[in-house]
Design a protein around this motif. Structure first.
Motif, PDB file in Angstrom:
ATOM      1  N   ARG A  26       0.833  -1.204   0.000  1.00 47.48           N
ATOM      2  CA  ARG A  26       0.000   0.000   0.000  1.00 47.48           C
ATOM      3  C   ARG A  26       0.872   1.260   0.000  1.00 47.48           C
ATOM      4  O   ARG A  26       0.626   2.210  -0.736  1.00 47.48           O
ATOM      5  N   TRP A  27       1.918   1.242   0.829  1.00 50.01           N
ATOM      6  CA  TRP A  27       2.812   2.409   0.893  1.00 50.01           C
ATOM      7  C   TRP A  27       3.584   2.586  -0.412  1.00 50.01           C
ATOM      8  O   TRP A  27       3.713   3.689  -0.937  1.00 50.01           O
ATOM      9  N   THR A  28       4.086   1.474  -0.955  1.00 47.15           N
ATOM     10  CA  THR A  28       4.893   1.542  -2.170  1.00 47.15           C
ATOM     11  C   THR A  28       4.076   2.028  -3.354  1.00 47.15           C
ATOM     12  O   THR A  28       4.520   2.889  -4.132  1.00 47.15           O
ATOM     13  N   ALA A  29       2.879   1.495  -3.510  1.00 40.94           N
ATOM     14  CA  ALA A  29       2.035   1.904  -4.637  1.00 40.94           C
ATOM     15  C   ALA A  29       1.648   3.375  -4.539  1.00 40.94           C
ATOM     16  O   ALA A  29       1.490   4.060  -5.554  1.00 40.94           O
ATOM     17  N   GLY A  30       1.506   3.883  -3.319  1.00 47.03           N
ATOM     18  CA  GLY A  30       1.074   5.263  -3.134  1.00 47.03           C
ATOM     19  C   GLY A  30       2.194   6.280  -3.111  1.00 47.03           C
ATOM     20  O   GLY A  30       1.939   7.494  -3.069  1.00 47.03           O
ATOM     21  N   LEU A  31       3.460   5.820  -3.156  1.00 52.12           N
ATOM     22  CA  LEU A  31       4.588   6.734  -3.053  1.00 52.12           C
ATOM     23  C   LEU A  31       4.672   7.662  -4.258  1.00 52.12           C
ATOM     24  O   LEU A  31       4.600   7.219  -5.409  1.00 52.12           O
ATOM     25  N   ARG A  32       4.843   8.947  -4.006  1.00 51.22           N
ATOM     26  CA  ARG A  32       5.060   9.935  -5.062  1.00 51.22           C
ATOM     27  C   ARG A  32       6.342  10.686  -4.752  1.00 51.22           C
ATOM     28  O   ARG A  32       6.744  10.800  -3.590  1.00 51.22           O
ATOM     29  N   LEU A  33       6.969  11.226  -5.777  1.00 49.22           N
ATOM     30  CA  LEU A  33       8.240  11.902  -5.558  1.00 49.22           C
ATOM     31  C   LEU A  33       8.089  13.078  -4.604  1.00 49.22           C
ATOM     32  O   LEU A  33       9.031  13.419  -3.872  1.00 49.22           O
ATOM     33  N   ASP A  34       6.917  13.694  -4.568  1.00 51.20           N
ATOM     34  CA  ASP A  34       6.686  14.796  -3.630  1.00 51.20           C
ATOM     35  C   ASP A  34       6.745  14.340  -2.175  1.00 51.20           C
ATOM     36  O   ASP A  34       6.919  15.169  -1.276  1.00 51.20           O
ATOM     37  N   ASP A  35       6.588  13.027  -1.941  1.00 52.22           N
ATOM     38  CA  ASP A  35       6.644  12.495  -0.576  1.00 52.22           C
ATOM     39  C   ASP A  35       8.079  12.298  -0.091  1.00 52.22           C
ATOM     40  O   ASP A  35       8.304  12.079   1.101  1.00 52.22           O
ATOM     41  N   VAL A  36       9.030  12.365  -1.015  1.00 54.73           N
ATOM     42  CA  VAL A  36      10.422  12.041  -0.704  1.00 54.73           C
ATOM     43  C   VAL A  36      11.155  13.309  -0.261  1.00 54.73           C
ATOM     44  O   VAL A  36      11.065  14.336  -0.933  1.00 54.73           O
ATOM     45  N   PRO A  37      11.875  13.268   0.854  1.00 58.57           N
ATOM     46  CA  PRO A  37      12.620  14.452   1.281  1.00 58.57           C
ATOM     47  C   PRO A  37      13.594  14.933   0.209  1.00 58.57           C
ATOM     48  O   PRO A  37      14.188  14.126  -0.516  1.00 58.57           O
ATOM     49  N   GLU A  38      13.765  16.232   0.132  1.00 61.54           N
ATOM     50  CA  GLU A  38      14.628  16.813  -0.893  1.00 61.54           C
ATOM     51  C   GLU A  38      16.051  16.268  -0.816  1.00 61.54           C
ATOM     52  O   GLU A  38      16.722  16.128  -1.846  1.00 61.54           O
ATOM     53  N   ARG A  39      16.525  15.945   0.373  1.00 61.65           N
ATOM     54  CA  ARG A  39      17.911  15.478   0.507  1.00 61.65           C
ATOM     55  C   ARG A  39      18.115  14.110  -0.130  1.00 61.65           C
ATOM     56  O   ARG A  39      19.251  13.735  -0.466  1.00 61.65           O
TER      57      ARG A  39
END
Length: 505
Positions: A26-39
């Motif tokens: 569920r987490w993997t399918a919903g992951l978007r690049l906006d969710d990823v910290p800039e670092r």
């Protein structure tokens, strides 16, 4: 979806339980690049560039050319075959990057690169698929790290990464991901050490699982179902692939602990435990300038036990210039001798005529490897390759059957402390101290805590420059390197053009 993820209620009936695998899906399918910290995003950009360089470097070696003869050239119109080919090419020379935990990029980068045109991925879409593969596969690998299968031999790593990367790029939902994972993990390949170290079969160690994963994705899309609990089931993946499973690692710190930022970058075509040794030998070459094996009386290599164990396993399969490529890749003797005589280690050193240089093999016989307890403890306490797994496992780690720690596990576990809340300060320390005695009486030594590009080392922050140089060394032009460095900004067509350029030889 077929599931045994049920537990009895007070009345004796059953109710569905949210399995670890389902939570990860569920987490993997919903992951978007906006969710990823800039670092974290620049690390993934460097990962893509470094992996493309790894593939290109392999094509310059006879083993890579044999793979092209066997499986053909990359073709965007045939992404499944291309993904299989890229996984094989990237497995040739131990030039691939690693993270905590696993060699994720064979599938995690190769699969979305192969599917980029078919799935119409722009730079951000490609990065999102790569990070989704990293985060899911690294967690599964971490959960099974305390066992006999790590590195390229961990077929579950490649299976999970390949499915996650392809389906995330396709925008599939978590049920599709669950079914494809369930099908792919139904019968994970199990590698035999004599084949892995004693033949050329190792170059297929990631390619075979990638092909299985591509078939699983197609089967799931056609309606076939798989179990949703094959990771944590008592007879499932973790039970079969680990002495001390840590199932909670599958979902630990989702959105907080970013395994992508534990990536260590590889710059030499040798197994990761040899990086610091090769660099020490190269520095001592510059200082001492030996012209041949007769100029050197002896070489002492003070190393972590992990390095000693890995090199010793490979040494059992070395037969001089006729050794299998993987045995040469993993054995300290030839690689250190080459760097000490020439000042470096490159792809050409692993092929004829250089691999038949008798001076290198003669000098390899003068090397002595000595376990260093300080280096051993620093190596095993780092985030990667096993320190964080030991912290998460706690007392369960006592079931781990291993030669690596060098001290009682009970004592080691007391010293390691609790699991890390984030990986912002991740480390990987496989260092060495090398002492060279020359025949003319000169003596010199050099030490490194970790190889260049290792996470947590001072050099790691320069990873954009390190991977650019790695790519340029394969013959790519500077404009291609500059374009790939702008990966998050690239449109679908721009990305397609630069990938075609990089994957043409």
């Amino acid at each position: 979806m077929t599931s045994a993820a049920e537990e009895p209620t007070a009345s004796g009936s059953t109710t569905a339980v949210d399995s670890l695998t389902r939570r990860l899906a569920r987490w993997t399918a919903g992951l978007r690049l906006d969710d990823v910290p800039e670092r974290v995003i620049p690390v993934a950009v460097s990962q893509v560039i470094s992996h493309l360089a790894t593939v290109r470097a392999s094509v310059a070696h006879p083993m890579g050319r044999r793979l092209l003869t066997a499986f053909g050239q990359p073709d965007p119109a045939d992404p499944a075959r291309t993904a299989h080919l890229l996984a094989a090419l990237s497995s040739c020379l131990y030039l691939e990057d690693t993270m905590y935990a696993g060699h994720v990029a064979h599938a995690g980068v190769g699969v979305p690169v192969a599917h980029q045109e078919r799935q119409r991925l722009d730079g951000r879409g490609l990065l999102a698929a790569v990070i989704a593969a990293n985060e899911s596969a690294a967690r599964v690998t971490a959960a099974a790290t305390l066992g006999p299968f790590r590195g390229q031999q961990a077929s579950h790593t490649h299976l999970v990464a390949a499915v996650a990367a392809r389906l995330h790029g396709a925008g599939a939902d978590h049920d599709a991901l669950l079914n494809a994972w369930g099908l792919a993990l139904a019968a994970p390949p199990l590698w035999l050490r004599p084949s892995f170290l004693g033949s050329d079969a190792k170059v297929l160690s990631a390619a075979v699982p990638v092909r299985i994963a591509m078939d699983a994705c197609d089967a799931a899309a056609a309606g076939l179902t798989g179990r949703d609990d094959l990771l944590e089931h008592p007879d499932g993946v973790l039970a079969k692939f680990a002495h001390a499973p840590v199932p909670e690692a599958v979902v630990a710190g989702l959105g907080e602990r970013w395994h992508t930022e534990t990536l260590s970058f590889k710059l030499f075509p040798g197994a990761v435990h040899l990086d610091a040794l090769v660099e020490c030998a190269a520095e001592l070459h510059r200082r001492l300038r030996p012209r041949g094996a007769d100029d050197v009386e002896a070489v002492e290599m003070h190393v972590p036990r992990m390095t000693m164990v890995m090199s010793r396993h490979a040494g059992r399969y070395t037969r001089g210039p006729d050794s299998p490529l993987v045995a040469v890749n993993m054995w300290a003797g030839y690689n250190v001798a080459t760097a000490l005589l020439t000042g470096g280690l490159g792809v050409a050193d692993l092929a004829e005529p250089l691999v038949r240089d008798p001076d290198r093999w003669a000098l390899a016989g003068k090397l002595t490897m000595i376990p260093d307890e300080t280096l051993s403890q620093e190596g095993i306490a780092g985030t990667a390759p096993v320190g964080e797994a030991l912290r998460q496992a706690g007392p369960r780690a006592l079931d781990w059957r291993t030669e690596l720690p060098g001290k009682p596990l009970e004592q080691l576990l007391e010293e390691l402390g609790p699991p890390s809340p984030t990986f912002e300060h991740a480390t990987k320390k496989l260092g060495c101290r090398m002492v060279v005695r020359m025949a003319d009486g000169r003596r010199d030594s050099y030490a490194m805590d970790a190889g260049t590009g290792s996470v947590g080392s001072p050099s790691w922050s320069a990873h954009p420059e390190l991977v650019r140089d790695k790519l340029l060394a394969t013959g790519a032009d500077k404009e291609t390197a500059r374009t790939l460095a702008r990966l998050p900004e690239l449109s679908v067509d721009e990305l397609s053009r630069v990938l075609r350029q990089v994957l043409t030889w």
